[in-house]
Design an enzyme around this catalytic site. Sequence first.
Site, short mmCIF file in Angstrom:
data_model
loop_
_atom_site.label_atom_id
_atom_site.label_comp_id
_atom_site.label_asym_id
_atom_site.label_seq_id
_atom_site.Cartn_x
_atom_site.Cartn_y
_atom_site.Cartn_z
CE LYS A 276 -3.79 -1.58 2.71
NZ LYS A 276 -5.05 -1.58 1.56
NE ARG A 350 -10.86 -9.99 -2.33
CZ ARG A 350 -11.13 -9.14 -3.57
NH1 ARG A 350 -11.33 -9.48 -4.55
NH2 ARG A 350 -11.18 -7.64 -3.17
N1 BES Z 1 -8.12 -3.74 4.23
C1 BES Z 1 -8.25 -3.18 2.76
C2 BES Z 1 -9.62 -2.38 2.48
C3 BES Z 1 -9.80 -1.14 3.36
C4 BES Z 1 -9.52 0.06 2.59
C5 BES Z 1 -10.35 -1.11 4.30
C6 BES Z 1 -9.44 1.33 3.16
C7 BES Z 1 -10.55 -0.02 5.30
C8 BES Z 1 -10.27 1.41 4.47
C9 BES Z 1 -8.55 -4.54 1.98
O1 BES Z 1 -7.59 -5.47 2.49
C10 BES Z 1 -7.57 -3.99 0.67
O2 BES Z 1 -6.57 -3.62 0.81
N2 BES Z 1 -8.51 -4.29 -0.25
C11 BES Z 1 -8.16 -3.79 -1.73
C12 BES Z 1 -8.40 -4.62 -2.61
C13 BES Z 1 -8.03 -4.75 -4.06
C14 BES Z 1 -6.60 -4.91 -4.18
C15 BES Z 1 -8.71 -5.64 -4.90
C16 BES Z 1 -8.69 -2.47 -2.05
O3 BES Z 1 -9.89 -2.02 -1.57
O4 BES Z 1 -7.96 -1.35 -2.58
MN MN Z 2 -5.34 -5.47 1.71
#
Ligand code: BES
Ligand code: MN
Length: 496
Positions: A276, A350
Amino acid sequence: MPTPVPTPPTALPDVEVAAGTAGGVPVAVLTRTADGPALIGPGGDELTPEWAEAVGLTGKAGEVHRAPLAATARWSVGIGTGAAKHWRTAGAALARAVNALLENQPDSGQSLQVVLPDDTDAEQAGWFATGLRLGGYRFRVTGDTPAPRLRSIRLVVSERDRRDRIAAEVKRTGVLSWATALTRDLANAPSDVKDPAWLAKTAARVVGKPKGLTAQVRDEKWLAEHGFGGLLAVGGGSSRPPRLVHLTWAPPGAAGPHIALVGKGITFDTGGVSIKPNEGMHLMRTDMAGGAAVIAAVAAIAKLGLPIRVSGLVPCAENHLSGSSYRPGDVVRHYGGKTTEITNTDAEGRVVLADALTYAHQDLDADLLVDVATLTGAMKVSLGTRIGGLFTNDDALAARITAASETAGEALWRMPLLDHLAAEVPSHIADVRQCPPGPGAITAALFLREFTGGLPWAHLDIAGPARADRSYDDVVPGATGFAARTLVEFVAAYAS
Ligand code: BES
Ligand code: MN
Ligand code: ZN
């Protein structure tokens, strides 16, 4: 050594219901909006029209004023039109005002009393108590001695039958507020302390050992022996190995369906190899908020003695970056044997939920599944930060979850499971694709559906409302505790 964090659960103010006022305890007077000047409730004789005009009294929900200095009444608090949600706002605003005063004047009194108007019903009193208990919630890791906080509130109800009804509801909502606060505590804990082992151990401790409840913590060895390939892959990059928390509430004489609650327990989400950006990454310490809600809900269900069989599963892992991290392009074999083609290690939620959902329907013999997860940034973009997304393959379940969320005061909005996107889930090199193309919250839900064994299933994507950056309702900045009360009310409705 990391700084020790406050031991969960945070103690909340005590709300008692009594027949009469107590001498020497500061009084808060309720005010209400009206067509003309604001209405002033019982105990407010000293709050003159001149005073009301001077402070600009309107009675709107959450409006708090200090009463005139010489008066016995110390505060006024607006309950708006008296709608249930206004009572919650009022209680929360009053708690915050009292705490703010205590910061500057530590001797200003940690107790309060409020005479409830004769037409107050149990539901309204219950919401007022919820606001009072949660509105002043605070999580801080500090070396200083904290300032005194609001400690107890007496709600005065003279008439006996009404008092009994109100007291019962105030007691019940006390368990719900306890669950919300516990969820907040677990989610707010910093991830230097909160690794999977800490989360699992703390869960087992806080749920306690009421009769009928068992807490099992599975370690990485057990997970490997049993083939939890998704959870092991996600947790593999961290020096702090994954855990599976398994709570079982099986009260004697349980009736109705066996409900499995499954919560995402990512104790920190760096994104892994698909790392991230730094901006906002610190917020990922709350990426186990869904798991925390499940832990707190099962504990509350046991405290309330609800006669329904419930299993709680929380796969806990730290999604980290190292030479042992899983990679894009890997094929992961989940519990039960289904395989996933990994394309983005940041879509880790997931992957761990797939194992747990399969375990719930294959081994625990659950009749229906509800999962809760801070799953996608896309959900937060869709609905913002005060509403969660609800996905379900079953309309009757949708109605039940929606009703529970309304009773709990936690808003959900139903989202579609679209067929043309489901067609994108199969993979060429594995059974399913981790990140099928399309709208992210929906495709994540469609991926999860592959692991539900055709059972009635609901998925709550709480990426938005699990955190707040400002105060509203009973919520304060940080983890909100969202979904814990909804889960309890959802299960409670099967018992009535
Ligand atoms: N934990 C994150 C989702 C999230 C984002 C929660 C912001 C709370 C605030 C999750 O694990 C994630 O990183 N999801 C990705 C999925 C993508 C890579 C398909 C996302 O939402 O960017
Ligand atoms: Mn994530
Ligand atoms: Zn995540």
